[in-house]
Write an enzyme that holds these catalytic residues in place. Structure first.
Site, short mmCIF file in Angstrom:
data_model
loop_
_atom_site.label_atom_id
_atom_site.label_comp_id
_atom_site.label_asym_id
_atom_site.label_seq_id
_atom_site.Cartn_x
_atom_site.Cartn_y
_atom_site.Cartn_z
CG HIS A 57 -0.17 0.03 2.53
ND1 HIS A 57 0.41 1.17 3.06
CD2 HIS A 57 0.10 -0.97 3.41
CE1 HIS A 57 1.00 0.88 4.20
NE2 HIS A 57 0.84 -0.41 4.44
NE ARG A 78 -1.11 -0.04 7.07
CZ ARG A 78 -1.55 -0.60 8.20
NH1 ARG A 78 -2.70 -0.19 8.74
NH2 ARG A 78 -0.85 -1.55 8.79
CD GLU A 125 3.02 -4.93 8.21
OE1 GLU A 125 3.32 -6.12 8.00
OE2 GLU A 125 3.62 -3.97 7.70
CG HIS A 181 -0.40 -4.56 5.14
ND1 HIS A 181 -0.79 -3.29 5.51
CD2 HIS A 181 -1.56 -5.25 4.92
CE1 HIS A 181 -2.11 -3.21 5.55
NE2 HIS A 181 -2.60 -4.39 5.18
#
Length: 248
Positions: free
Chosen positions: A9, A60, A87, A182
């Site tokens: 991202h 995100r 993440e 991520h």
């Protein structure tokens, strides 16, 4: 030949302020929005498309996927959202400023928490408001699935089932696939795809906003490359490396 597009991202608000993020649901910064737009343009200009898209439950990554699909006029493509692409969970470090954490614990320990394959940061207590059981996004997860902290090894162990059960079958059907995720969930995929050792994965950095393309034939990787010039990629990787090692 099919394409697997991996995209970290765009920069988030906490990337900009130097804080540990993990599962904290922080949005893209202004520069992150621009990175996502440029990523879509890079993929489009390369003449690559995709049939299905995957992302984490964190905004995100979702917003990055939206922007890329918008730029490519692919808003109609199915977007599958899973916590397994989140993440790495940074435990009790989440929300802390990285520089202050280094001052308190030392660069070596913080580097190990961030980069060593099987080292976990300090865990969250289940009573902590940052613990994922307090977030409605994770209400369907069992107690065993909710992490208090994670190493990259833990991240890989929850990402790989999704790869084998959901993503890889689409590639085997000759679908081109886009994954917006991520740094660490993508590092776990890259570790698997490229056969990187537990030791060597610590030095692998995936820059924000630059698409990483895998050309695949069935389960096998034929070729991989970033959609960026050598100079752009070198600069982006240097920035990611400095962020990981806490050097000026």
């Amino acid at each position: 030949m099919t394409h697997l597009i991996l995209l970290r991202h765009g920069r988030s608000e906490w990337n900009e302020s130097g804080r540990f993020t993990g599962w904290t649901d922080v949005d893209l910064s202004e520069s992150g929005l621009e990175e996502a737009k440029r990523a879509g343009e890079r993929i489009r200009n390369e003449g690559i498309s995709y049939d299905v898209a995957y992302t984490s439950v964190l905004k995100r990554a979702i917003r990055t996927a939206w922007i890329v699909s918008d730029v490519m006029d692919l808003m109609w493509i199915p977007l599958h959202i899973s916590w397994r692409l989140n993440e790495k969970h940074y435990g009790a470090l989440q929300g802390l400023y990285k520089e202050k954490t280094v001052e308190e614990y030392g660069a070596d320990k913080v580097h190990a928490w961030r980069r060593v394959y099987d080292v976990r940061p300090p865990p969250l207590d289940p009573s902590d408001n940052r613990y994922p059981s307090h977030d409605p996004k994770y209400r369907e997860l069992s107690t065993e699935e909710l992490p208090a902290t994670e190493s990259l090894k833990d991240t890989l162990q929850r990402t790989m089932p999704y790869w084998f059960d959901e993503i890889l079958p689409r590639i085997r059907k000759n679908n081109d696939v886009f994954v917006s995720a991520h740094g660490n969930s993508l590092r776990s995929l890259v570790k698997h795809l490229d056969g990187i050792s537990d030791e060597d994965i610590a030095s692998v950095n995936i820059p924000t906003g630059i698409p990483l393309i895998y050309e695949m034939k069935g389960d096998k990787v034929v070729e991989s490359y970033y959609l960026a010039s050598d100079a752009e990629l070198s600069k982006a990787k240097d920035e990611a490396s400095r962020a990981s090692s806490f050097t000026p």
